[in-house]
Scaffold this motif. Structure first.
Motif, mmCIF file in Angstrom:
data_model
loop_
_atom_site.group_PDB
_atom_site.id
_atom_site.type_symbol
_atom_site.label_atom_id
_atom_site.label_comp_id
_atom_site.label_asym_id
_atom_site.label_seq_id
_atom_site.Cartn_x
_atom_site.Cartn_y
_atom_site.Cartn_z
ATOM 1 N N ASP A 130 -3.528 -1.258 3.493
ATOM 2 C CA ASP A 130 -3.112 -2.128 2.393
ATOM 3 C C ASP A 130 -4.041 -1.936 1.208
ATOM 4 N N VAL A 131 -3.470 -1.633 0.045
ATOM 5 C CA VAL A 131 -4.254 -1.581 -1.184
ATOM 6 C C VAL A 131 -4.356 -2.996 -1.758
ATOM 7 N N LEU A 132 -3.244 -3.722 -1.697
ATOM 8 C CA LEU A 132 -3.244 -5.120 -2.122
ATOM 9 C C LEU A 132 -3.352 -5.990 -0.875
ATOM 10 N N GLU A 147 -5.716 -4.061 -18.173
ATOM 11 C CA GLU A 147 -6.553 -3.367 -19.156
ATOM 12 C C GLU A 147 -7.890 -2.905 -18.610
ATOM 13 N N GLN A 148 -8.262 -1.732 -19.082
ATOM 14 C CA GLN A 148 -9.554 -1.155 -18.771
ATOM 15 C C GLN A 148 -10.588 -1.728 -19.760
ATOM 16 N N ASN A 149 -10.098 -1.939 -20.964
ATOM 17 C CA ASN A 149 -10.934 -2.473 -22.037
ATOM 18 C C ASN A 149 -10.992 -3.988 -21.876
ATOM 19 N N GLY A 192 -9.581 1.497 -9.307
ATOM 20 C CA GLY A 192 -9.186 1.488 -7.907
ATOM 21 C C GLY A 192 -9.046 0.110 -7.301
ATOM 22 N N ALA A 193 -9.144 -0.936 -8.126
ATOM 23 C CA ALA A 193 -9.039 -2.293 -7.597
ATOM 24 C C ALA A 193 -7.623 -2.586 -7.121
ATOM 25 N N GLY A 194 -6.651 -1.877 -7.674
ATOM 26 C CA GLY A 194 -5.260 -2.129 -7.296
ATOM 27 C C GLY A 194 -4.453 -2.760 -8.409
ATOM 28 N N LYS A 195 -4.952 -2.684 -9.645
ATOM 29 C CA LYS A 195 -4.253 -3.316 -10.769
ATOM 30 C C LYS A 195 -2.882 -2.669 -10.976
ATOM 31 N N SER A 196 -2.878 -1.341 -11.084
ATOM 32 C CA SER A 196 -1.598 -0.645 -11.268
ATOM 33 C C SER A 196 -0.687 -0.883 -10.071
ATOM 34 N N THR A 197 -1.280 -0.868 -8.892
ATOM 35 C CA THR A 197 -0.502 -1.067 -7.670
ATOM 36 C C THR A 197 0.183 -2.432 -7.690
ATOM 37 N N LEU A 198 -0.544 -3.468 -8.150
ATOM 38 C CA LEU A 198 0.045 -4.806 -8.209
ATOM 39 C C LEU A 198 1.247 -4.823 -9.140
ATOM 40 N N VAL A 199 1.098 -4.211 -10.303
ATOM 41 C CA VAL A 199 2.213 -4.211 -11.254
ATOM 42 C C VAL A 199 3.402 -3.452 -10.682
ATOM 43 N N LYS A 200 3.132 -2.293 -10.041
ATOM 44 C CA LYS A 200 4.221 -1.522 -9.451
ATOM 45 C C LYS A 200 4.916 -2.310 -8.346
ATOM 46 N N ALA A 201 4.136 -3.043 -7.557
ATOM 47 C CA ALA A 201 4.727 -3.823 -6.465
ATOM 48 C C ALA A 201 5.605 -4.944 -7.028
ATOM 49 N N PRO A 241 4.461 2.214 -17.738
ATOM 50 C CA PRO A 241 3.457 2.694 -16.780
ATOM 51 C C PRO A 241 2.162 3.123 -17.465
ATOM 52 N N GLN A 242 1.111 3.276 -16.631
ATOM 53 C CA GLN A 242 -0.202 3.664 -17.150
ATOM 54 C C GLN A 242 -0.176 5.107 -17.638
ATOM 55 N N ARG A 243 0.336 5.998 -16.783
ATOM 56 C CA ARG A 243 0.472 7.399 -17.171
ATOM 57 C C ARG A 243 1.961 7.681 -17.249
ATOM 58 N N ASP A 260 0.769 -1.469 -18.345
ATOM 59 C CA ASP A 260 -0.344 -0.962 -17.548
ATOM 60 C C ASP A 260 -1.267 -0.133 -18.442
ATOM 61 N N GLU A 261 -2.398 -0.708 -18.780
ATOM 62 C CA GLU A 261 -3.420 -0.051 -19.601
ATOM 63 C C GLU A 261 -2.871 0.588 -20.872
ATOM 64 N N PRO A 262 -2.313 -0.216 -21.752
ATOM 65 C CA PRO A 262 -1.738 0.349 -22.971
ATOM 66 C C PRO A 262 -2.760 1.036 -23.869
ATOM 67 N N GLY A 286 0.831 -1.195 0.000
ATOM 68 C CA GLY A 286 0.000 0.000 0.000
ATOM 69 C C GLY A 286 0.861 1.239 0.000
ATOM 70 N N TYR A 287 0.213 2.401 -0.112
ATOM 71 C CA TYR A 287 0.939 3.670 -0.198
ATOM 72 C C TYR A 287 1.044 4.350 1.163
ATOM 73 N N VAL A 288 -0.044 4.250 1.938
ATOM 74 C CA VAL A 288 -0.102 4.936 3.227
ATOM 75 C C VAL A 288 0.179 3.906 4.315
HETATM 76 N N1 ATP Z 1 0.425 7.151 -5.404
HETATM 77 C C1 ATP Z 1 -0.620 6.803 -4.614
HETATM 78 N N2 ATP Z 1 -0.703 7.251 -3.342
HETATM 79 C C2 ATP Z 1 -1.733 6.895 -2.542
HETATM 80 N N3 ATP Z 1 -2.725 6.087 -2.909
HETATM 81 C C3 ATP Z 1 -2.712 5.603 -4.154
HETATM 82 C C4 ATP Z 1 -1.657 5.934 -5.073
HETATM 83 N N4 ATP Z 1 -1.894 5.310 -6.247
HETATM 84 C C5 ATP Z 1 -3.030 4.621 -6.064
HETATM 85 N N5 ATP Z 1 -3.528 4.786 -4.814
HETATM 86 C C6 ATP Z 1 -4.744 4.161 -4.273
HETATM 87 O O1 ATP Z 1 -4.634 2.771 -4.410
HETATM 88 C C7 ATP Z 1 -5.846 2.196 -4.841
HETATM 89 C C8 ATP Z 1 -5.609 1.342 -6.078
HETATM 90 O O2 ATP Z 1 -5.123 2.188 -7.116
HETATM 91 P P1 ATP Z 1 -4.613 1.607 -8.487
HETATM 92 O O3 ATP Z 1 -4.038 2.731 -9.236
HETATM 93 O O4 ATP Z 1 -3.772 0.418 -8.247
HETATM 94 O O5 ATP Z 1 -5.993 1.166 -9.153
HETATM 95 P P2 ATP Z 1 -6.239 0.587 -10.592
HETATM 96 O O6 ATP Z 1 -6.887 -0.732 -10.393
HETATM 97 O O7 ATP Z 1 -5.016 0.632 -11.407
HETATM 98 O O8 ATP Z 1 -7.307 1.630 -11.120
HETATM 99 P P3 ATP Z 1 -7.485 2.267 -12.589
HETATM 100 O O9 ATP Z 1 -8.272 1.298 -13.370
HETATM 101 O O10 ATP Z 1 -8.249 3.520 -12.338
HETATM 102 O O11 ATP Z 1 -6.134 2.516 -13.149
HETATM 103 C C9 ATP Z 1 -6.800 3.350 -5.074
HETATM 104 O O12 ATP Z 1 -7.697 3.388 -3.972
HETATM 105 C C10 ATP Z 1 -5.954 4.566 -5.082
HETATM 106 O O13 ATP Z 1 -6.604 5.642 -4.462
#
Ligand code: ATP
Ligand code: MG
Lengths: 318, 246
Positions: free
Chosen positions: B24-26, B198-200, B46-55, B91-93, B166-168, B18-20
């Motif tokens: 835990d986001v994951l 993917e979002q699509n 907000g499911a945590g897809k990007s977070t999983l890849v970053k982790a 990355p996504q962005r 991440d979301e190409p 998680g970030y904070v």
């Molecule tokens: N840099 C960050 N700092 C704090 N919280 C974050 C950060 N990035 C993401 N989050 C939080 O983590 C959770 C998951 O975010 P994540 O980006 O992994 O979602 P996602 O599944 O990729 O969503 P999306 O489809 O919109 O890209 C969200 O609740 C978001 O608010």
């Protein structure tokens, strides 16, 4: 209140422009002095700008790196208990010490703090504390008395038509420009330079491309420390060595960086020259004590017209 | 499953991150990517897809759980060391270096092996011809689709065995989306294992060998692309009822 009045009369009465031996000559002389002052600001500000670009740290203690460079060279050159070397080897060793000090501060302080996720505001406050600490350490060892280097202190000015410049100052300008061109070449053409720009551009992507971010930041700090020390020696040569000389230069460095466009190393160079020239030219009309105020006024005016600075880029939207 | 586990290139198990602090986001999600596989990860915003890849890629500290690559533990290794082991990430962005030229962007792709630049750039420019025409152009003057190509091109410069995308297709016009999915299939066919968020969701599941549905930091469903495409629950929750009509 007298100042605007002088300006007003100068504007209304065509021939009431400041008196004395040839206004144009004095203006040219001020321009030359300004270029020289700008070169010194630029050499120190480039490192400050690169540190900001790569880590977003506002290093309030950068002026002390300048002072320490000048004072180190002084100690090696004429300091009591020093080796009494000629100024050139003294300056080279001072630059090396400046680079090592920069590296040491990054390695021992900023890197551990960054890795713990310390916020940027907190880091900024710490740089203020570090600045104070270093300045007073210098004060204890160096004292309050202004000093000069042994060599190149008093020179006969070369007469170049309307303007005069001492060989010392001419060499300082030429060396500064060469060093700045060297930095630009490094940033533009070498692998580490491109990595520095990549890191300023997108830190996460730099890491994701295989760039060891901590190593690049260390290089930037060593470069910044070495350049600051060199700028300090130049500043001490053209003016005088004091315990707070770098601190007095700090505001002008920041002004140069912001004027040129935050985050752009080339902007920092251009902005510093503008600040140096405005500061020196202002003394054509106004008291020398107000030099820095006019430089900062120029900063405000430019930012009102071009908020992103001279070379700064507007964020592309979308 | 265990046999598949042994051959798997990339495995993430029971990951918490998680970030904070304290949040835990994951929450124990995981996945598995086999050699030459194309695996999709879908799920709501907000499911945590990007977070999983970053982790997985070492850009975010994993609090507990394990990531292995080719059988070796790579949990929490810094991202730049994973690049040298053969993982690429887009990355996504912010998927390019905006102030660098296209060529410099690609050059940073081979930062760790500068000598390979000229050999690799030929291959990458063959895959994305637009990059060859734009070599001297700054990346920040390119369109979203072109940036995506550049981001992928940069990641491919190191000849990775695994590519994390991440979301190409995010934010691209349908025509560009088609192009991106075509390229992803092409890259995968050339032997690169791909993990794609993917979002699509529908398009993604159509081209993926397998897929994971992520929800609130945990695995909700897994299966082959076609299985998920026709799973009633997945349709209901993530693909929308329109999908059923097709
Ligand atoms: N840099 C960050 N700092 C704090 N919280 C974050 C950060 N990035 C993401 N989050 C939080 O983590 C959770 C998951 O975010 P994540 O980006 O992994 O979602 P996602 O599944 O990729 O969503 P999306 O489809 O919109 O890209 C969200 O609740 C978001 O608010
Ligand atoms: Mg995402």
């Amino acid at each position: 209140m007298r100042v605007p009045f002088v300006l007003a009369t100068a504007l209304t009465q065509g021939d009431a422009v400041p008196q004395g031996p040839g206004f144009l000559d004095r203006a040219l002389q001020a321009l030359v002095d300004g270029i020289q002052f700008g070169a010194i600001i630029a050499i120190t500000a480039v490192g400050l700008s690169l540190i900001f670009g790569t880590t977003h740290l506002i290093n309030f203690a950068h002026g002390e790196l300048v002072t320490i460079g000048a004072v180190m060279a002084f100690f090696l050159n004429v300091g009591a208990g020093g080796p009494g070397w000629h100024l050139i080897p003294s300056a080279i060793v001072a630059i090396v010490i400046g680079a090592l000090l920069g590296g040491l501060i990054e390695r021992g302080l900023w890197r551990p703090l960054r890795n713990r996720g310390t916020g940027l505001i907190n880091l900024f406050i710490i740089t203020i504390g570090l600045s104070l600490l270093l300045r007073h350490v210098v004060l204890v060892f160096f004292g309050t008395r202004p000093q000069s280097y042994r060599e190149y202190d008093i020179q006969q000015a070369l007469d170049l038509g309307p303007v005069g410049i001492t060989p010392r100052d001419l060499i300082i300008v030429v060396l500064s420009v060469l060093v700045l061109l060297g930095v630009a070449f490094m940033l533009q053409r070498t692998r580490i330079g491109t990595a520095i720009r990549a890191l300023s551009s997108n830190p996460d992507l730099a890491e994701a491309s295989g760039i060891d971010v901590d190593r690049v930041v260390l290089v930037v700090w060593m470069l910044g420390g070495g350049l600051a020390a060199l700028g300090g020696v130049f500043f001490g040569l053209t003016e005088i060595i004091t315990w707070d000389m770098g601190f007095r230069l700090l505001l002008l460095m920041f002004a140069g960086i912001i004027l040129g466009g935050l985050g752009s190393a080339y902007g920092a160079m251009v902005g510093s020259f503008v600040i140096g020239i405005v500061a020196q030219m202002s003394s054509l009309w106004f008291p020398v004590d107000l030099q820095n105020a006019w430089a900062l006024l120029a900063l405000i005016v430019v930012l009102l017209i071009r908020p992103q600075g001279i070379l700064g880029q507007r964020e592309r939207v979308g | 499953m265990s046999e598949q586990d042994e051959q798997a290139l990339l495995v993430a198990e029971r990951v918490f991150a998680g970030y904070v602090p304290g949040v835990d986001v994951l929450c124990g999600c995981g996945l598995l990517l086999g050699p030459r596989e194309l695996v999709g990860v879908i799920g709501p915003n907000g499911a945590g897809k990007s977070t999983l890849v970053k982790a997985i890629f070492g850009l975010l500290r994993i609090r507990s759980g394990m990531v292995t690559f080719k059988g070796k533990d790579v949990t929490n290794l810094p991202a730049h060391t994973l690049v040298s082991r053969g993982i690429g990430y887009v990355p996504q962005r912010q998927n390019v270096f905006p102030t660098l030229t296209v060529e410099e962007n690609l050059r940073m792709g081979t930062y760790l092996r500068p000598k390979e630049f000229s050999r690799r750039v030929a291959t990458v420019e063959e895959l994305f011809p637009v990059l060859a025409q734009r070599r001297a152009q700054k990346a920040n003057s390119m369109s979203g689709g072109e940036r995506q190509m550049l981001g992928m091109g940069r990641a491919l410069m190191m000849e990775p065995e695994v590519l994390l995308l991440d979301e190409p297709s995010a934010g691209l016009s349908p025509r560009f989306q088609d192009q991106v999915f075509e390229r992803v299939k092409e890259i995968n066919a050339s032997g690169v294992a791909i993990l794609m968020v993917e979002q699509n969701a529908r398009r993604c599941l159509q081209i993926c060998h397998r897929g994971y549905v992520l929800d609130q930091g945990g695995n909700a469903y897994t299966g082959t692309g076609t299985e998920l495409l026709h799973d009633d629950k997945v349709i209901e929750l993530y693909l929308g009822t329109l999908a059923r009509a097709r």
